[in-house]
Scaffold this motif. Sequence first.
Motif, mmCIF file in Angstrom:
data_model
loop_
_atom_site.group_PDB
_atom_site.id
_atom_site.type_symbol
_atom_site.label_atom_id
_atom_site.label_comp_id
_atom_site.label_asym_id
_atom_site.label_seq_id
_atom_site.Cartn_x
_atom_site.Cartn_y
_atom_site.Cartn_z
ATOM 1 N N SER A 121 6.190 -2.839 -5.735
ATOM 2 C CA SER A 121 5.708 -2.000 -4.825
ATOM 3 C C SER A 121 6.184 -2.441 -3.266
ATOM 4 N N HIS A 122 6.164 -3.668 -3.093
ATOM 5 C CA HIS A 122 6.595 -4.265 -1.716
ATOM 6 C C HIS A 122 7.861 -3.485 -1.344
ATOM 7 N N ALA A 123 8.828 -3.781 -2.262
ATOM 8 C CA ALA A 123 10.307 -3.133 -2.022
ATOM 9 C C ALA A 123 10.114 -1.664 -1.666
ATOM 10 N N VAL A 124 9.536 -0.881 -2.492
ATOM 11 C CA VAL A 124 9.347 0.515 -2.406
ATOM 12 C C VAL A 124 9.049 0.945 -0.807
ATOM 13 N N ARG A 161 -8.328 0.708 4.455
ATOM 14 C CA ARG A 161 -7.328 0.045 4.626
ATOM 15 C C ARG A 161 -6.409 -0.470 3.479
ATOM 16 N N ASN A 162 -6.445 0.554 2.685
ATOM 17 C CA ASN A 162 -5.513 0.704 1.316
ATOM 18 C C ASN A 162 -4.718 1.961 1.169
ATOM 19 N N GLU A 163 -4.236 2.043 -0.093
ATOM 20 C CA GLU A 163 -3.488 3.176 -0.431
ATOM 21 C C GLU A 163 -4.078 4.490 -0.309
ATOM 22 N N TRP A 164 -5.294 4.469 -0.387
ATOM 23 C CA TRP A 164 -6.233 5.766 -0.488
ATOM 24 C C TRP A 164 -6.222 6.654 0.662
ATOM 25 N N ALA A 165 -5.957 5.709 1.887
ATOM 26 C CA ALA A 165 -5.894 6.681 3.120
ATOM 27 C C ALA A 165 -4.565 7.551 3.145
ATOM 28 N N LEU A 166 -3.628 6.930 2.856
ATOM 29 C CA LEU A 166 -2.463 7.938 2.593
ATOM 30 C C LEU A 166 -2.679 9.099 1.400
ATOM 31 N N VAL A 167 -3.456 8.768 0.526
ATOM 32 C CA VAL A 167 -3.788 10.116 -0.487
ATOM 33 C C VAL A 167 -4.630 10.894 0.222
ATOM 34 N N GLY A 168 -5.721 10.651 0.911
ATOM 35 C CA GLY A 168 -6.377 11.649 1.734
ATOM 36 C C GLY A 168 -5.680 12.159 2.911
ATOM 37 N N MET A 169 -4.726 11.425 3.702
ATOM 38 C CA MET A 169 -3.849 12.134 4.400
ATOM 39 C C MET A 169 -3.041 13.276 3.840
ATOM 40 N N GLU A 170 -2.403 13.067 2.660
ATOM 41 C CA GLU A 170 -1.455 13.997 2.142
ATOM 42 C C GLU A 170 -2.294 15.279 1.534
ATOM 43 N N MET A 171 -3.488 15.124 0.956
ATOM 44 C CA MET A 171 -4.501 15.766 0.494
ATOM 45 C C MET A 171 -4.988 16.961 1.584
ATOM 46 N N SER A 172 -5.407 16.455 2.698
ATOM 47 C CA SER A 172 -5.762 17.184 3.914
ATOM 48 C C SER A 172 -4.836 17.990 4.444
ATOM 49 N N ARG A 173 -3.665 17.614 4.586
ATOM 50 C CA ARG A 173 -2.364 18.740 4.838
ATOM 51 C C ARG A 173 -2.273 19.585 3.943
ATOM 52 N N ARG A 174 -2.494 19.312 2.943
ATOM 53 C CA ARG A 174 -2.092 20.542 1.809
ATOM 54 C C ARG A 174 -2.969 21.734 1.871
ATOM 55 N N LEU A 175 -4.256 20.953 1.933
ATOM 56 C CA LEU A 175 -5.326 21.951 1.857
ATOM 57 C C LEU A 175 -5.402 22.951 3.118
ATOM 58 N N VAL A 176 -5.118 22.227 4.297
ATOM 59 C CA VAL A 176 -4.974 23.077 5.622
ATOM 60 C C VAL A 176 -3.943 24.120 5.554
ATOM 61 N N ARG A 177 -2.746 23.776 4.921
ATOM 62 C CA ARG A 177 -1.706 24.724 4.830
ATOM 63 C C ARG A 177 -1.906 25.601 3.844
ATOM 64 N N VAL A 178 -2.584 25.339 2.620
ATOM 65 C CA VAL A 178 -2.783 26.519 1.829
ATOM 66 C C VAL A 178 -3.849 27.653 2.379
ATOM 67 N N ASP A 196 0.976 -1.171 0.009
ATOM 68 C CA ASP A 196 -0.217 -0.080 0.169
ATOM 69 C C ASP A 196 0.883 1.317 -0.018
ATOM 70 N N TYR A 197 1.906 1.289 0.831
ATOM 71 C CA TYR A 197 2.671 2.486 0.868
ATOM 72 C C TYR A 197 3.442 2.519 -0.484
ATOM 73 N N GLY A 198 3.787 1.616 -1.010
ATOM 74 C CA GLY A 198 4.844 1.416 -2.228
ATOM 75 C C GLY A 198 3.793 2.188 -3.331
ATOM 76 N N VAL A 199 2.361 1.711 -3.489
ATOM 77 C CA VAL A 199 1.750 2.273 -4.428
ATOM 78 C C VAL A 199 1.722 3.988 -4.420
#
Length: 501
Positions: A240-243, A169-186, A42-45
């Motif tokens: 992706s696992h190695a990444v 329980r997949n990579e989309w949780a990380l996408v949402g995490m990153e997007m929310s951080r950016r929106l709050v900062r802007v 998930d992190y790798g993707v």
Amino acid sequence: MAPNLLRKAGQAVALNAIANWTTLIGSFLSIVIIARILTPEDYGVFVMALMVVMLPEVIASGTLGDALVQRKELRPGHINSIFLQSMTLSIAAWGLLILLAPWIAKGFGEPSVAPVLIVTGAILPIGAVMSVPAALLQRDLRYKEITVIDILGTVTAAIVGIVLALLWRNEWALVGMEMSRRLVRVCGFLFFAKWMPKVESNWLDFQELVRFNLANGTSKILQTFDQMLPKTLIGVTLGSHAVGVFNLPERLFQQANQALIAPFAAVAMPVASAMQDHRESLHQAMDSAIRMSALLAYPTFMGAFVVAPYAIPVVFGEQWAPSVPIFQIYMVIGLRAPITAIILGVFRGVGRPDVVAWITLTSIIATSTLLAFTYQYGLVAIAFALLAKQVITFVLSTWMIQRVVGFTVMRQLMAGSSAFFASCVMGIVVWLFMDFVPTGGHPLLHVIETIVLGALVYPVALYFFMPRLGRHILRAVRILLSGQPREALKTVRGALTEQGI
């Protein structure tokens, strides 16, 4: 001018440190929780998609704002010109990523990268809007406001990331995490800078900024490419696992670097810009920044190196055990980070981003050459290649700063030497404790005991290498234990001032 500026810079460093430590704690806790829920795949993707976005992000918004910080005289037209350039480039880049996403995913051999890349590309226009107000706050050393923004962004992202990880329980949780951080900062940067996007600009405004932007942009693009190269190679050849396995130690290193060194590096550029005509004052500021960052960074990296084989499986889970040797190599790399980070900021501050570009180009050539001989031997060999590359660039950057601003290599090395030797003593004691003291209770308790031991040993070791500062720190510890935290802080602050730190 210099004393007032140094005082203001010191306040900026302190505020930035508060923000970065809060970010470190919040990010670390969220990483621990999310890493136990998600898999390395998930992190790798997510990391694959984020790597692709990094390069256009640097081109569109990561470099142009620096011109607003570095320039001595700033007009509204300069500000508007930067915004127009950033927004135009970011929208064009996002459109291109949307078109190329299927082919990029095919290149990685991971079809799930394509939709993640398309959505993650939205950070490009967000970054374009954020670049101008962020640069204006940094130019004025308004780190009180930046601190508030960083803390809000970290807390929001941690909450969003954990909730989404539990739900999806997949990579989309990380996408949402990153997007929310950016929106709050802007939103935060726009609010505190009191700036709204405008388009009134002319050709002269563009011309006056273009030389610095081209040199600075080239150096940052090269730096980003240098950072992307190892994980891109890993993604294409090992999957992706190695990444994911490789990304965890790199992410932890970046978080530690952000908390311990970035506060000093962040103000290096504006301070160097203001002091570029006063070399002795600039040397004093660089010496103080290296000493102070080394006092914090060296024991952290040394201690983390020693406890990693025990701590990472306990804290993150056994599935992350292959990350241990990679993490240890990154901690060795961290020992040169205080000097290098400050040096790069100074180069930009004195109007020499071209030097950063040449150093980074050398780094890319070294990385490419070393990876060509090591990638087939696995992740640990790749990490050793990066360590060898860092040694090469460290030697080059310390020599170049001596040539450009006259800050000698010996003075650079001596600035953090006491902290380094004290950290070595601490590391040996911690290693002996872990090897010879039996684990009596829960493994996590043993990790905590080890960290506490290191925190107690370090100031004692520092006493022998910096006796005057060591006496003050030991006195501050006694005052703190007596229940007087403010008095303890005053004691430490006075000791640092007395040592010229």
